[in-house]
Design an enzyme around this catalytic site. Structure first.
Site, short mmCIF file in Angstrom:
data_model
loop_
_atom_site.label_atom_id
_atom_site.label_comp_id
_atom_site.label_asym_id
_atom_site.label_seq_id
_atom_site.Cartn_x
_atom_site.Cartn_y
_atom_site.Cartn_z
N ASP A 1 -5.16 6.44 2.54
CA ASP A 1 -5.57 5.07 1.68
C ASP A 1 -7.24 4.73 2.29
O ASP A 1 -7.36 4.97 3.48
CB ASP A 1 -4.79 3.79 2.39
CG ASP A 1 -5.00 2.81 1.84
OD1 ASP A 1 -6.34 2.42 1.63
OD2 ASP A 1 -4.10 1.95 1.03
N HIS B 1 0.72 -1.05 0.03
CA HIS B 1 0.10 -0.07 0.18
C HIS B 1 0.95 1.24 -0.07
O HIS B 1 0.61 2.35 -0.69
CB HIS B 1 -0.87 -0.28 1.38
CG HIS B 1 -2.15 -0.81 1.03
ND1 HIS B 1 -3.29 -0.48 0.87
CD2 HIS B 1 -2.02 -2.26 1.07
CE1 HIS B 1 -4.23 -1.64 0.51
NE2 HIS B 1 -3.38 -2.58 0.65
C1 UDX Z 1 -1.04 -7.66 -1.26
C2 UDX Z 1 -2.23 -8.54 -1.97
O1 UDX Z 1 -1.54 -10.08 -1.59
C3 UDX Z 1 -2.28 -8.37 -3.18
O2 UDX Z 1 -3.41 -9.24 -3.76
C4 UDX Z 1 -2.83 -6.84 -3.56
O3 UDX Z 1 -3.01 -6.53 -4.65
C5 UDX Z 1 -1.74 -5.87 -2.75
O4 UDX Z 1 -1.54 -6.18 -1.48
P1 UDX Z 1 1.56 -8.61 -2.27
O5 UDX Z 1 0.75 -10.09 -2.22
O6 UDX Z 1 2.67 -8.48 -1.76
O7 UDX Z 1 0.32 -7.53 -2.05
O8 UDX Z 1 1.60 -8.73 -3.87
P2 UDX Z 1 1.78 -7.02 -5.03
O9 UDX Z 1 0.70 -6.13 -4.81
O10 UDX Z 1 2.33 -7.68 -6.16
O11 UDX Z 1 3.30 -6.55 -4.29
C6 UDX Z 1 4.52 -7.26 -4.17
C7 UDX Z 1 5.49 -6.26 -4.30
O12 UDX Z 1 6.70 -6.89 -3.67
C8 UDX Z 1 5.95 -6.03 -5.72
O13 UDX Z 1 5.83 -4.53 -5.71
C9 UDX Z 1 7.35 -6.43 -6.22
O14 UDX Z 1 7.84 -5.70 -7.00
C10 UDX Z 1 8.01 -6.51 -4.74
N1 UDX Z 1 8.83 -7.81 -4.83
C11 UDX Z 1 8.25 -9.28 -4.53
C12 UDX Z 1 9.95 -7.61 -4.90
O15 UDX Z 1 10.53 -6.55 -4.86
N2 UDX Z 1 11.00 -8.48 -4.77
C13 UDX Z 1 10.46 -9.92 -4.80
O16 UDX Z 1 11.35 -10.77 -4.64
C14 UDX Z 1 9.12 -10.04 -4.89
#
Ligand code: UDX
Length: 470
Positions: free
Chosen positions: A120, A28
């Site tokens: 938010d 977020h």
């Molecule tokens: C959560 C929810 O799970 C998701 O459904 C919602 O849309 C946003 O909040 P998350 O699961 O962390 O998020 O997924 P995502 O929104 O894709 O964010 C992951 C972030 O971590 C991305 O910005 C990605 O670039 C970063 N990341 C992931 C890294 O920098 N390195 C990694 O090895 C893996």
């Protein structure tokens, strides 16, 4: 590199001052941070309010914005200390309102008082704080407009769920087509998620009082649903929210992604990618919080290996024990014809940008999806929960930049399906359109934030209204 913020951020003659209030979680905060940098480049002063508990866990903070602490009522342990998500949000409202007000008073004496709160909508009470001080308010939805539209209709009681059958078609006004229950955000259909859904629909409870509704998407990507929602709320799309250096490159030196408790193994990944052929690597990640069952991890491991492609797999340290040691060993560098690298965290944008990366096997979190769109990487989707099924639906059927690897009745995606999907997206003739579409959307994403693009115009309009009203 010299520890100073980039020069475009050093301006002292500000036109206005935005106080940014994210929900405390990296997925977020980061999109709001990227938006903040765009505002700063247009001479708007930015202060981001983060909770003391969140700040405690951060080893490194962004240097590009000013950060101030507020309290969520759990200064020692944050969400973990609260016990439940609902307890956390409830107390944050009470304590957060007070500490945010104190911060606004403090900043009033700083020579550049706050004019606007960008919050938010998980924290809808921020609107009341803004009204008390006579400030402009803008809700910032970190999800895409299609997902917001579904929560909006859940709020209105229009969507009658749960459906009687899994494949029952659901008509959602404003959505591009009918969708099946398996495409709807899980919080809407899983009865145990009732309290979370309550919070999600509450995002709309006082939205008629805000001056703007900002959405982390771009107009071209979701025209129909944005046009529909714009008749209800003053919507402005402002994305993609990834650093300018990966998109329009107008903000010099802007590579900084944002906050994370994980440490990227950047050099290891990049060195390895540099030695792989162009478009040969499947990049695999399930984001920052999603956990897989051990059975799913094993199926994934064999699906990757059997696909006969190289792969770079992010397995967070808390997930590692789910993979038997011998399997891990077999998957690594020397195994078979293909090569695998397993890391605990990487710099995802650098990986997606790399020419060796040919496809992204993703859980379809919105940040990951938007990053893949922006960098033109086709996807194999394996959505798990929350908004991910809806994002996967959009990827497959609306933007046509990926396929969905379907689960069996036990909720597991089997190795054969994973292998088949990867081959389709990576190499088969059937996947050609998907690969071409991915390149097309990359261009559109860049255009949206470039000078005069749809998101750039919206940000300009936001800033000029801010200046006029201030
Ligand atoms: C959560 C929810 O799970 C998701 O459904 C919602 O849309 C946003 O909040 P998350 O699961 O962390 O998020 O997924 P995502 O929104 O894709 O964010 C992951 C972030 O971590 C991305 O910005 C990605 O670039 C970063 N990341 C992931 C890294 O920098 N390195 C990694 O090895 C893996």
């Amino acid at each position: 590199s010299d520890g100073l913020p980039p020069s475009y951020l050093m301006s002292t003659s500000h036109k206005a001052h935005c106080l940014i209030l994210p929900f405390q979680g990296q997925s977020h905060i980061n999109p709001m941070l990227q938006f903040s940098k765009r505002l700063q480049s247009k001479r708007v002063k930015i202060t981001i309010a983060l909770t003391k508990s969140f700040l405690k866990n951060m080893k490194e903070l962004p240097t590009s914005v000013s950060i101030e602490a507020i309290s969520d009522g759990y200064d020692d342990g944050g969400r973990d200390q609260a016990g439940s998500f609902v307890a956390y949000v409830t107390r944050f409202k009470e304590i957060g309102s007070d500490t945010l007000s104190q911060l606004i008073q403090k900043l009033a004496n700083s020579g550049c008082p706050v004019n606007c709160i960008v919050y938010d909508p998980f924290l809808p009470w921020a609107v009341e704080v803004a009204k008390n001080f006579g400030l402009i308010s803008a809700a910032f939805f970190t999800q895409n407009c299609a997902v917001d539209n579904i929560y909006y209709h859940a709020h209105k009681g229009v969507i009658k769920l749960p459906p009687t059958q899994d494949d029952e078609e659901i008509l959602i006004p404003g959505f591009l087509s009918t969708i099946e229950a398996s495409d709807v955000p899980t919080f809407v259909i899983v009865p145990e998620a009732e309290r979370i859904l309550e919070m999600l629909v509450n995002q709309f409870s006082n939205l008629d009082k805000v001056d703007w509704v900002l959405i982390n998407s771009f107009y071209e990507l979701e025209k129909q649903v944005i046009d529909y929602m714009s008749k209800i709320y003053p919507i402005k799309t402002i994305g993609p929210t990834i650093p300018s250096m990966y998109l329009d490159k107008r903000l010099h030196d802007d590579k900084e992604y944002g906050l994370s408790v994980f440490k990227p193994m950047t050099n290891e990944c990049l060195n390895w990618l540099n030695h792989q052929p162009i478009n040969s690597v499947v990049y695999v990640s399930f984001g920052s919080i999603t956990n897989l069952e051990a059975e799913q991890m094993l199926e994934l491991a064999w699906g990757l290996k059997n696909s006969n492609n190289n792969f770079l797999w992010v397995v967070r340290s808390t997930e590692e024990s789910k993979l038997p040691k011998n399997v891990l060993e077999e998957l690594k560098l020397t195994s078979g014809n293909n090569k695998g690298l397993v890391v605990s965290w990487c710099s995802q944008l650098q990986v997606l940008e790399h020419e060796s990366t040919g496809c992204f096997l993703t859980h379809c979190g919105w940040n990951s999806t938007l990053e893949a769109i922006s960098l033109g990487v086709p996807m194999v989707t394996m959505p798990q929960w929350a908004d991910q099924p809806t994002n996967a639906k959009l990827v497959k059927d609306i933007w046509e930049i990926g396929v969905r690897a379907k689960q069996d009745e036990k909720g597991i995606v089997r190795r054969e399906i994973i292998e088949e999907c990867i081959k389709l997206v990576m190499e088969e003739e059937k996947g050609k359109l998907i690969r071409e579409n991915a390149k097309k959307w990359k261009e559109m994403a860049r255009n949206a934030v470039d000078e005069g693009g749809s998101s750039d115009k919206n940000i300009e309009e936001f800033v000029s209204k801010l200046v006029t009203i201030s």
